[in-house]
Write a protein that holds these residues in place. Structure first.
Motif, short mmCIF file in Angstrom:
data_model
loop_
_atom_site.label_atom_id
_atom_site.label_comp_id
_atom_site.label_asym_id
_atom_site.label_seq_id
_atom_site.Cartn_x
_atom_site.Cartn_y
_atom_site.Cartn_z
N GLU A 1 103.78 48.92 92.56
CA GLU A 1 103.73 50.51 92.33
C GLU A 1 104.66 51.44 93.10
N ASN A 2 105.65 50.62 93.61
CA ASN A 2 106.49 51.55 94.09
C ASN A 2 108.04 51.24 93.73
N TYR A 3 108.19 50.73 92.70
CA TYR A 3 109.51 50.40 92.18
C TYR A 3 109.91 51.54 91.01
N MET B 1 103.57 29.63 107.87
CA MET B 1 102.14 29.25 107.76
C MET B 1 101.57 29.80 109.26
N VAL B 2 100.46 29.85 109.25
CA VAL B 2 99.82 30.17 110.58
C VAL B 2 99.75 29.12 111.69
N ASN B 3 99.79 27.81 111.12
CA ASN B 3 100.05 26.64 111.94
C ASN B 3 98.49 26.41 112.65
N LEU C 1 91.66 35.84 116.06
CA LEU C 1 92.72 34.70 115.88
C LEU C 1 92.20 33.64 115.33
N PRO C 2 92.88 33.11 114.22
CA PRO C 2 92.33 31.99 113.49
C PRO C 2 92.65 30.78 114.39
N VAL C 3 91.40 29.91 114.28
CA VAL C 3 91.62 28.88 115.15
C VAL C 3 91.80 27.39 114.37
N ILE D 1 98.51 53.92 103.11
CA ILE D 1 97.78 53.90 101.99
C ILE D 1 97.20 52.87 101.65
N LEU D 2 97.68 51.71 102.18
CA LEU D 2 97.03 50.23 101.87
C LEU D 2 95.85 50.18 102.64
N GLN D 3 95.88 50.58 104.01
CA GLN D 3 94.71 50.61 104.69
C GLN D 3 93.44 51.42 104.15
N VAL E 1 96.75 32.88 103.51
CA VAL E 1 97.49 33.16 104.69
C VAL E 1 98.69 34.08 104.19
N PHE E 2 98.58 35.33 104.93
CA PHE E 2 99.88 36.33 104.35
C PHE E 2 100.23 36.97 105.98
N VAL E 3 100.88 35.73 106.79
CA VAL E 3 101.34 36.34 108.15
C VAL E 3 102.96 36.28 108.23
N GLY E 4 103.44 36.93 107.16
CA GLY E 4 105.03 37.40 107.13
C GLY E 4 105.80 36.19 106.50
N VAL F 1 91.30 36.46 104.36
CA VAL F 1 92.84 36.64 104.30
C VAL F 1 93.07 36.83 105.73
N ILE F 2 94.42 36.11 106.15
CA ILE F 2 94.52 36.02 107.44
C ILE F 2 95.98 37.04 107.54
N GLY F 3 95.94 37.95 108.27
CA GLY F 3 97.28 38.95 108.71
C GLY F 3 96.70 40.59 108.18
N GLY F 4 97.47 41.09 108.82
CA GLY F 4 97.04 42.74 108.77
C GLY F 4 98.39 43.46 108.22
N LEU G 1 95.85 47.76 112.34
CA LEU G 1 96.67 46.77 111.35
C LEU G 1 98.01 47.25 111.18
N ARG G 2 98.95 46.29 110.56
CA ARG G 2 100.13 46.73 110.38
C ARG G 2 100.69 47.43 109.22
N ALA G 3 99.89 47.23 108.08
CA ALA G 3 100.22 47.85 106.83
C ALA G 3 100.17 49.28 106.78
P1 NAP Z 1 104.41 41.64 108.18
O1 NAP Z 1 104.61 42.81 107.83
O2 NAP Z 1 105.44 40.58 109.10
O3 NAP Z 1 103.09 41.35 108.66
C1 NAP Z 1 102.61 39.92 108.90
C2 NAP Z 1 101.12 40.18 109.57
O4 NAP Z 1 100.71 38.86 110.07
C3 NAP Z 1 101.07 40.97 110.75
O5 NAP Z 1 99.86 41.87 110.66
C4 NAP Z 1 100.89 40.12 112.16
O6 NAP Z 1 100.18 40.58 112.87
C5 NAP Z 1 100.34 38.99 111.30
N1 NAP Z 1 100.63 37.48 112.02
C6 NAP Z 1 102.05 37.13 112.29
N2 NAP Z 1 102.02 35.82 112.71
C7 NAP Z 1 100.61 35.65 112.96
C8 NAP Z 1 100.00 34.59 113.39
N3 NAP Z 1 100.57 33.62 113.96
N4 NAP Z 1 98.62 34.57 113.49
C9 NAP Z 1 97.99 35.61 113.12
N5 NAP Z 1 98.53 36.65 112.50
C10 NAP Z 1 99.94 36.53 112.46
O7 NAP Z 1 104.48 40.54 106.80
P2 NAP Z 1 104.04 41.14 105.28
O8 NAP Z 1 102.88 41.68 105.25
O9 NAP Z 1 104.19 39.88 104.51
O10 NAP Z 1 105.24 42.15 104.78
C11 NAP Z 1 106.62 41.55 104.55
C12 NAP Z 1 107.44 42.70 104.34
O11 NAP Z 1 107.08 42.77 102.78
C13 NAP Z 1 107.15 44.04 104.79
O12 NAP Z 1 108.67 44.40 105.07
C14 NAP Z 1 106.32 44.76 103.90
O13 NAP Z 1 106.63 46.22 104.07
C15 NAP Z 1 106.91 44.20 102.61
N6 NAP Z 1 105.88 44.30 101.51
C16 NAP Z 1 105.59 45.38 101.06
C17 NAP Z 1 104.70 45.74 100.12
C18 NAP Z 1 104.35 46.97 99.40
O14 NAP Z 1 105.19 48.02 99.62
N7 NAP Z 1 103.23 47.31 99.01
C19 NAP Z 1 103.73 44.55 99.98
C20 NAP Z 1 103.95 43.48 100.45
C21 NAP Z 1 104.96 43.23 101.18
P3 NAP Z 1 100.91 41.69 114.01
O15 NAP Z 1 100.84 42.97 113.22
O16 NAP Z 1 100.04 41.56 115.35
O17 NAP Z 1 102.51 41.35 114.10
#
Ligand code: NAP
Length: 305
Positions: A46-48, A114-116, A199-201, A181-183, A232-235, A146-149, A176-178
């Protein structure tokens, strides 16, 4: 000899293909799977600009149609090696083909990290997933974690509530990092619960997921959240292994380019999520794809002089 070979058919690669083919360059796009990349796994974009709401697969279908309309050819094969040749051209080796091309645009994107923790590998596909759009329907009326913020965790967590009875978001910090608007949307959703800062164990279960064990970041308190799915959504990690010896990479492994998407190798360009930059979105990938294609066309023209 094709003028331009584009590695990756996500939004960056397809935008490059549209611009390159429309500029009259013979354009080949090589992707190891189907066109789409990460956005093909996104239910609702919804942001394109131009679309209040469009599904990722629909957006990709339109881009593929546009690229092929202008003459780009898309093939499914994994690129294994990119070799610069004297005279400024390239040999690109795929799993079963070898292409001699004048310029390469690298748009291979990034893959989910992966969160490993114990249980993750063993239970992937048995309750552990990296794609809500793909797997959410399997969890109708069930409890999932869901793991990740980040943006992905909150976006996908929200989508999961269409199916799951309860979605618990586990994040390692209070904050949260998000984006806000998503929060806000997640906090208003009655089906979403938070465990912060945890933390996930271990992902528990024998043949399928039965729970996620978590540990409080400060107190060390342990508890288990019973669930049937763990998302798992940790980047993401950039898919830049092929460029390790060719281009400059930043500390995170992302490719460094100049403003015109040029790597340090003349004729080798990079765009999209694999590139070192602030914002990884479809819109930035597309803009970079367009720039890379125009820069590549200038390069191809320069070879003939
Ligand atoms: P991200 O922004 O890098 O966030 C990763 C999250 O996972 C963070 O909250 C991080 O915690 C957590 N994390 C990382 N490693 C971890 C670990 N080992 N154990 C537990 N938690 C861990 O990744 P993303 O959410 O996938 O986003 C990627 C990119 O896509 C961003 O630029 C994002 O803006 C973009 N994106 C945008 C939209 C949208 O606009 N609607 C949707 C999806 C993705 P910390 O916060 O503590 O580092």
């Amino acid at each position: 000899m094709p003028d331009v070979l584009i590695v990756g058919a996500g939004t960056g690669g397809l935008a490059a293909a549209i611009y390159s083919a429309r500029a009259g360059l013979e354009t080949l796009v090589v992707d190891k799977a189907y066109p789409g990349g990460q956005i093909a796994m996104t239910e609702n974009v919804e942001n394109y600009p131009g679309f209040l709401s469009i599904s990722g697969p629909d957006l990709i279908d339109k881009m593929v149609e546009q690229a092929t309309h202008f003459g780009a050819q898309i093939v499914s094969e994994e690129v294994r090696r990119i070799v610069p040749i004297d005279g400024g051209t390239f040999q690109v080796e795929g799993t079963s083909s070898v292409w001699d091309v004048k310029a390469v645009i690298y748009a291979a994107g990034a893959t989910p990290r992966m969160v490993n923790v114990p249980g993750e590998k063993e239970l992937t596909g048995r309750g552990v997933s990296y794609c809500a759009t793909c797997d959410a329907p399997f969890f109708r009326d069930k409890e999932v974690v869901v793991i990740g913020g980040g943006d992905t965790a909150l976006d996908e967590g929200h989508y999961l509530t269409r199916f799951a009875a309860k979605v618990t978001i586990v994040h390692r910090r209070e904050q949260l990092r998000a984006e806000q608007i998503l929060q806000d949307r997640a906090f208003q959703n009655q089906k979403i619960h938070f465990e912060l800062p945890y933390l996930p164990v271990e992902i528990q279960g024998d043949s399928k997921v039965e729970g996620l064990q978590i540990r409080h970041r400060d107190s060390g308190e342990m508890k288990t959240i019973p669930c049937e799915g763990v998302f798992v959504f940790v980047g993401y990690d950039p898919s830049t292994g092929l460029l390790a010896r060719l281009a400059d990479l930043d500390d995170g492994g992302y490719v460094k380019t100049d403003d015109n998407m040029r790597t340090k190798v003349p004729g080798l360009f990079a765009c999209g999520d694999c590139r070192s930059k602030l914002l990884r979105q479809a819109i930035t990938a597309c803009g970079e794809g367009a720039t890379a294609a125009v820069a590549a066309s200038h390069y191809v023209e320069s070879l003939s002089h």
